[in-house]
Write a protein that holds these residues in place. Structure first.
Motif, mmCIF file in Angstrom:
data_model
loop_
_atom_site.group_PDB
_atom_site.id
_atom_site.type_symbol
_atom_site.label_atom_id
_atom_site.label_comp_id
_atom_site.label_asym_id
_atom_site.label_seq_id
_atom_site.Cartn_x
_atom_site.Cartn_y
_atom_site.Cartn_z
ATOM 1 N N ILE A 1 3.728 -0.200 9.725
ATOM 2 C CA ILE A 1 3.342 -0.730 8.416
ATOM 3 C C ILE A 1 3.019 0.372 7.421
ATOM 4 O O ILE A 1 3.326 0.249 6.245
ATOM 5 C CB ILE A 1 2.204 -1.722 8.620
ATOM 6 C CG1 ILE A 1 2.707 -3.027 8.155
ATOM 7 C CG2 ILE A 1 0.955 -1.369 8.019
ATOM 8 C CD1 ILE A 1 1.820 -4.105 8.150
ATOM 9 N N GLU A 2 2.407 1.441 7.903
ATOM 10 C CA GLU A 2 2.063 2.542 6.995
ATOM 11 C C GLU A 2 3.330 3.149 6.388
ATOM 12 O O GLU A 2 3.370 3.460 5.196
ATOM 13 C CB GLU A 2 1.248 3.622 7.720
ATOM 14 C CG GLU A 2 -0.156 3.189 8.100
ATOM 15 C CD GLU A 2 -0.210 2.385 9.401
ATOM 16 O OE1 GLU A 2 0.741 2.470 10.213
ATOM 17 O OE2 GLU A 2 -1.200 1.654 9.597
ATOM 18 N N TYR A 3 4.339 3.314 7.211
ATOM 19 C CA TYR A 3 5.591 3.879 6.711
ATOM 20 C C TYR A 3 6.238 2.933 5.702
ATOM 21 O O TYR A 3 6.691 3.348 4.641
ATOM 22 C CB TYR A 3 6.546 4.175 7.869
ATOM 23 C CG TYR A 3 7.802 4.883 7.426
ATOM 24 C CD1 TYR A 3 7.758 6.219 7.054
ATOM 25 C CD2 TYR A 3 9.015 4.222 7.354
ATOM 26 C CE1 TYR A 3 8.897 6.882 6.631
ATOM 27 C CE2 TYR A 3 10.157 4.873 6.931
ATOM 28 C CZ TYR A 3 10.092 6.201 6.577
ATOM 29 O OH TYR A 3 11.219 6.848 6.152
ATOM 30 N N LEU A 4 6.256 1.652 6.020
ATOM 31 C CA LEU A 4 6.827 0.654 5.120
ATOM 32 C C LEU A 4 6.083 0.636 3.784
ATOM 33 O O LEU A 4 6.710 0.578 2.719
ATOM 34 C CB LEU A 4 6.783 -0.729 5.779
ATOM 35 C CG LEU A 4 7.457 -1.888 5.072
ATOM 36 C CD1 LEU A 4 8.932 -1.598 4.828
ATOM 37 C CD2 LEU A 4 7.320 -3.156 5.888
ATOM 38 N N GLU A 5 4.771 0.723 3.828
ATOM 39 C CA GLU A 5 3.987 0.754 2.596
ATOM 40 C C GLU A 5 4.244 2.028 1.795
ATOM 41 O O GLU A 5 4.279 1.993 0.566
ATOM 42 C CB GLU A 5 2.497 0.604 2.914
ATOM 43 C CG GLU A 5 2.143 -0.799 3.342
ATOM 44 C CD GLU A 5 0.702 -0.965 3.803
ATOM 45 O OE1 GLU A 5 0.028 0.052 4.083
ATOM 46 O OE2 GLU A 5 0.261 -2.122 3.893
ATOM 47 N N SER A 6 4.459 3.146 2.496
ATOM 48 C CA SER A 6 4.696 4.401 1.773
ATOM 49 C C SER A 6 6.056 4.399 1.078
ATOM 50 O O SER A 6 6.165 4.871 -0.050
ATOM 51 C CB SER A 6 4.562 5.609 2.700
ATOM 52 O OG SER A 6 5.671 5.740 3.552
ATOM 53 N N VAL A 7 7.090 3.857 1.726
ATOM 54 C CA VAL A 7 8.412 3.844 1.087
ATOM 55 C C VAL A 7 8.492 2.825 -0.039
ATOM 56 O O VAL A 7 9.320 2.952 -0.930
ATOM 57 C CB VAL A 7 9.578 3.627 2.084
ATOM 58 C CG1 VAL A 7 9.644 4.731 3.104
ATOM 59 C CG2 VAL A 7 9.523 2.278 2.755
ATOM 60 N N SER A 8 7.597 1.828 -0.008
ATOM 61 C CA SER A 8 7.600 0.806 -1.058
ATOM 62 C C SER A 8 6.612 1.129 -2.174
ATOM 63 O O SER A 8 6.554 0.401 -3.171
ATOM 64 C CB SER A 8 7.242 -0.553 -0.465
ATOM 65 O OG SER A 8 5.890 -0.554 -0.055
ATOM 66 N N GLY A 9 5.851 2.187 -1.979
ATOM 67 C CA GLY A 9 4.814 2.500 -2.948
ATOM 68 C C GLY A 9 3.708 1.461 -2.959
ATOM 69 O O GLY A 9 2.963 1.351 -3.929
ATOM 70 N N GLY A 10 3.609 0.681 -1.882
ATOM 71 C CA GLY A 10 2.586 -0.357 -1.795
ATOM 72 C C GLY A 10 2.891 -1.606 -2.609
ATOM 73 O O GLY A 10 2.067 -2.510 -2.693
ATOM 74 N N ASP A 11 4.081 -1.671 -3.197
ATOM 75 C CA ASP A 11 4.481 -2.819 -4.009
ATOM 76 C C ASP A 11 4.949 -3.953 -3.095
ATOM 77 O O ASP A 11 5.969 -3.836 -2.412
ATOM 78 C CB ASP A 11 5.595 -2.403 -4.969
ATOM 79 C CG ASP A 11 6.001 -3.494 -5.931
ATOM 80 O OD1 ASP A 11 6.058 -4.677 -5.518
ATOM 81 O OD2 ASP A 11 6.304 -3.177 -7.099
ATOM 82 N N ASN A 12 4.200 -5.056 -3.075
ATOM 83 C CA ASN A 12 4.523 -6.177 -2.188
ATOM 84 C C ASN A 12 5.898 -6.779 -2.451
ATOM 85 O O ASN A 12 6.580 -7.213 -1.524
ATOM 86 C CB ASN A 12 3.454 -7.267 -2.310
ATOM 87 C CG ASN A 12 2.124 -6.822 -1.749
ATOM 88 O OD1 ASN A 12 2.035 -5.840 -1.015
ATOM 89 N ND2 ASN A 12 1.074 -7.535 -2.087
ATOM 90 N N ASN A 13 6.316 -6.817 -3.693
ATOM 91 C CA ASN A 13 7.646 -7.351 -4.001
ATOM 92 C C ASN A 13 8.741 -6.470 -3.419
ATOM 93 O O ASN A 13 9.761 -6.980 -2.948
ATOM 94 C CB ASN A 13 7.824 -7.510 -5.507
ATOM 95 C CG ASN A 13 6.971 -8.625 -6.066
ATOM 96 O OD1 ASN A 13 6.764 -9.650 -5.413
ATOM 97 N ND2 ASN A 13 6.441 -8.428 -7.258
ATOM 98 N N ILE A 14 8.531 -5.173 -3.437
ATOM 99 C CA ILE A 14 9.518 -4.262 -2.850
ATOM 100 C C ILE A 14 9.541 -4.431 -1.336
ATOM 101 O O ILE A 14 10.614 -4.432 -0.725
ATOM 102 C CB ILE A 14 9.235 -2.802 -3.259
ATOM 103 C CG1 ILE A 14 9.493 -2.635 -4.760
ATOM 104 C CG2 ILE A 14 10.090 -1.829 -2.450
ATOM 105 C CD1 ILE A 14 9.135 -1.269 -5.322
#
Length: 109
Positions: free
Chosen positions: A8-21
């Motif tokens: 999840i941390e990696y996913l949040e980092s690549v998305s910039g924490g943007d839930n829509n992304i």
């Protein structure tokens, strides 16, 4: 929740924490995982190993963005039958975790 298949941390980092992304990435991953699995089994059945190895390389990038590093490493090998079975199992389980993430965490915004 403790996630076994995704990072999840990696996913949040690549998305910039943007839930829509994150939702867009998960949607794309779901489509790609299904298509990769179908293509891998088809190419294995046809004994088209060169094409299968190219597809595995492409799939490696897709699973890596979800933080599925063990599967990404496995997709570099020539053990086609075992990695196709693992790809299917791991991506199915990752999608369950991603659905849980979206339904429980992201929809609280």
């Amino acid at each position: 929740m403790d996630y076994k298949y995704i990072n999840i941390e990696y996913l949040e980092s690549v998305s910039g924490g943007d839930n829509n992304i994150i939702i867009e990435i998960v949607t794309l991953f779901r489509e790609q995982a299904e298509e990769f699995y179908k293509e891998m089994t088809s190419r294995l059945a046809a004994k088209d190993y060169h094409s299968l190895s190219l597809l595995a390389h492409k799939a490696k990038s897709s699973v890596a963005i979800m933080g599925m590093n063990d599967l990404a490493v496995m997709l570099k090998t020539d053990k086609y039958e075992s990695y196709i079975a693992r790809f299917k199992d791991d991506t199915d389980n990752a999608l369950k975790e991603l659905d849980n993430l979206i339904n429980n965490s992201l929809n609280k915004d």
